[in-house]
Design a protein around this motif. Structure first.
Motif, PDB file in Angstrom:
ATOM      1  N   PHE A  84       0.686  -1.184  -0.080  1.00 40.52           N
ATOM      2  CA  PHE A  84       0.042  -0.079   0.041  1.00 40.52           C
ATOM      3  C   PHE A  84       0.935   1.202   0.024  1.00 40.52           C
ATOM      4  CE2 PHE A  84      -2.173   3.530   2.200  1.00 40.52           C
ATOM      5  CZ  PHE A  84      -3.479   3.504   1.494  1.00 40.52           C
ATOM      6  N   ASN A  85       1.891   1.163   0.937  1.00 35.84           N
ATOM      7  CA  ASN A  85       2.869   2.513   0.870  1.00 35.84           C
ATOM      8  C   ASN A  85       3.487   2.774  -0.371  1.00 35.84           C
ATOM      9  OD1 ASN A  85       2.807   3.933   4.171  1.00 35.84           O
ATOM     10  ND2 ASN A  85       2.379   1.618   4.183  1.00 35.84           N
ATOM     11  N   ALA A  89       3.696   5.841  -2.455  1.00 33.96           N
ATOM     12  CA  ALA A  89       4.843   6.367  -3.092  1.00 33.96           C
ATOM     13  C   ALA A  89       5.114   6.867  -4.509  1.00 33.96           C
ATOM     14  CB  ALA A  89       6.153   5.818  -2.405  1.00 33.96           C
ATOM     15  N   LEU A  90       4.838   5.789  -5.293  1.00 37.04           N
ATOM     16  CA  LEU A  90       4.657   5.779  -6.797  1.00 37.04           C
ATOM     17  C   LEU A  90       3.645   7.095  -7.215  1.00 37.04           C
ATOM     18  CD1 LEU A  90       4.798   2.238  -7.857  1.00 37.04           C
ATOM     19  CD2 LEU A  90       6.878   3.979  -7.755  1.00 37.04           C
ATOM     20  N   TYR A  91       2.491   7.223  -6.460  1.00 36.55           N
ATOM     21  CA  TYR A  91       1.479   8.079  -6.577  1.00 36.55           C
ATOM     22  C   TYR A  91       2.029   9.299  -6.515  1.00 36.55           C
ATOM     23  CZ  TYR A  91      -2.516  11.037  -5.518  1.00 36.55           C
ATOM     24  OH  TYR A  91      -3.510  12.143  -5.449  1.00 36.55           O
ATOM     25  N   GLY A  96       4.678  14.576  -8.239  1.00 40.39           N
ATOM     26  CA  GLY A  96       5.832  15.670  -8.296  1.00 40.39           C
ATOM     27  C   GLY A  96       6.380  16.031  -9.952  1.00 40.39           C
ATOM     28  N   PHE A  97       6.420  15.132 -10.793  1.00 41.84           N
ATOM     29  CA  PHE A  97       6.835  15.463 -12.062  1.00 41.84           C
ATOM     30  C   PHE A  97       5.643  16.285 -12.715  1.00 41.84           C
ATOM     31  CE2 PHE A  97       9.542  11.489 -11.785  1.00 41.84           C
ATOM     32  CZ  PHE A  97      10.583  12.297 -12.041  1.00 41.84           C
ATOM     33  N   ALA A  98       4.463  16.052 -12.574  1.00 45.29           N
ATOM     34  CA  ALA A  98       3.343  16.944 -13.049  1.00 45.29           C
ATOM     35  C   ALA A  98       3.496  18.421 -12.429  1.00 45.29           C
ATOM     36  CB  ALA A  98       2.006  16.452 -12.588  1.00 45.29           C
ATOM     37  N   LEU A 127       7.662  13.516   0.315  1.00 48.21           N
ATOM     38  CA  LEU A 127       6.628  12.693   0.970  1.00 48.21           C
ATOM     39  C   LEU A 127       6.630  11.177   0.549  1.00 48.21           C
ATOM     40  CD1 LEU A 127       3.858  15.498   1.383  1.00 48.21           C
ATOM     41  CD2 LEU A 127       5.427  14.421   3.234  1.00 48.21           C
ATOM     42  N   SER A 128       6.955  11.272  -1.005  1.00 47.98           N
ATOM     43  CA  SER A 128       6.875  10.024  -1.691  1.00 47.98           C
ATOM     44  C   SER A 128       7.941   8.995  -0.980  1.00 47.98           C
ATOM     45  CB  SER A 128       7.105  10.291  -3.218  1.00 47.98           C
ATOM     46  OG  SER A 128       7.391   8.915  -3.852  1.00 47.98           O
ATOM     47  N   ALA A 129       9.105   9.559  -0.956  1.00 50.50           N
ATOM     48  CA  ALA A 129      10.198   9.008  -0.164  1.00 50.50           C
ATOM     49  C   ALA A 129       9.849   8.547   1.205  1.00 50.50           C
ATOM     50  CB  ALA A 129      11.386   9.788  -0.082  1.00 50.50           C
TER      51      ALA A 129
END
Length: 203
Positions: A84-85, A89-91, A96-98, A127-129
């Motif tokens: 789930f996490n 993280a990928l989401y 971030g790139f957007a 936050l992804s990290a």
């Protein structure tokens, strides 16, 4: 601002369920209204910004809505599970790139907007990290990254409030002229094109 302060754990705050309404009403309602009116006024960049943040908060809010039970399929660990996490993280990584894409075009507006769209993707990646560290059971590192990401988003929020004051002062014909660091003339000069006719682009 609320999101960032919770991420930093101010006053011992933990979890977003009590303030899940910010993801559906406080932000998106006004942002969607802004999108419509900016479109009517022909302000393309602010329209896209409003739309981007509206769909981000709506989609992220769904992750925090307990009644949806989105983490239920991930065994008994639920929201604490590795899978789930990793997905969250990928989401956030893609978001971030957007946001970074908007930074490129914000360079045609002003320094405040450019700073917002530079810090926002960095905070999103941090936050992804943080979520990625949770997926690896590295909770101490995840906490540090969460606080750091929240701190950057707090700065982004402060810059956003500053732009609100600047915009409202301009719309109300106030004698207060706060600096934003207009960048449009530099971009126009480097590209050898005239300044954009829409004055709101520099706001």
């Amino acid at each position: 601002m609320t999101f960032s302060t919770v991420m930093m754990g101010w006053g011992g705050a933990e979890g977003l369920s009590p303030v899940v309404g910010i993801f559906f009403f406080v932000g998106p309602v006004l942002l969607l209204l802004s999108l419509v009116f900016e479109w009517i006024m022909g302000n393309f960049f602010p329209m896209m910004v409003s739309g981007l943040f509206a769909v981000f908060w709506l989609s992220f809010g769904m992750l925090e809505l307990p009644t949806l039970g989105l983490a239920a399929p991930y065994s008994t660990a639920g929201a604490a599970s590795k899978e789930f996490n990793a997905v969250v993280a990928l989401y956030l990584l893609i978001w971030g790139f957007a946001l970074l894409t908007f930074f490129i075009f914000a360079l045609h507006t002003n320094c405040v907007f450019a700073a917002i769209f530079l810090l926002a993707p960095i905070a999103t990646w941090i936050l992804s990290a943080s979520y990625w560290k949770v997926s690896q059971n590295q909770y101490e590192a995840a906490e540090t990254l969460r606080v750091a990401g929240g701190a950057l988003l707090f700065i982004v929020g402060c810059l956003g409030w500053y732009m609100v004051i600047v915009t409202m002062a301009g719309e109300m014909y106030s004698s207060i002229k706060l600096p934003v660091g207009d960048l449009s003339r530099f971009v126009a000069r480097s590209l050898n094109v005239p300044n954009p006719p829409n004055e709101t682009a520099s706001v």
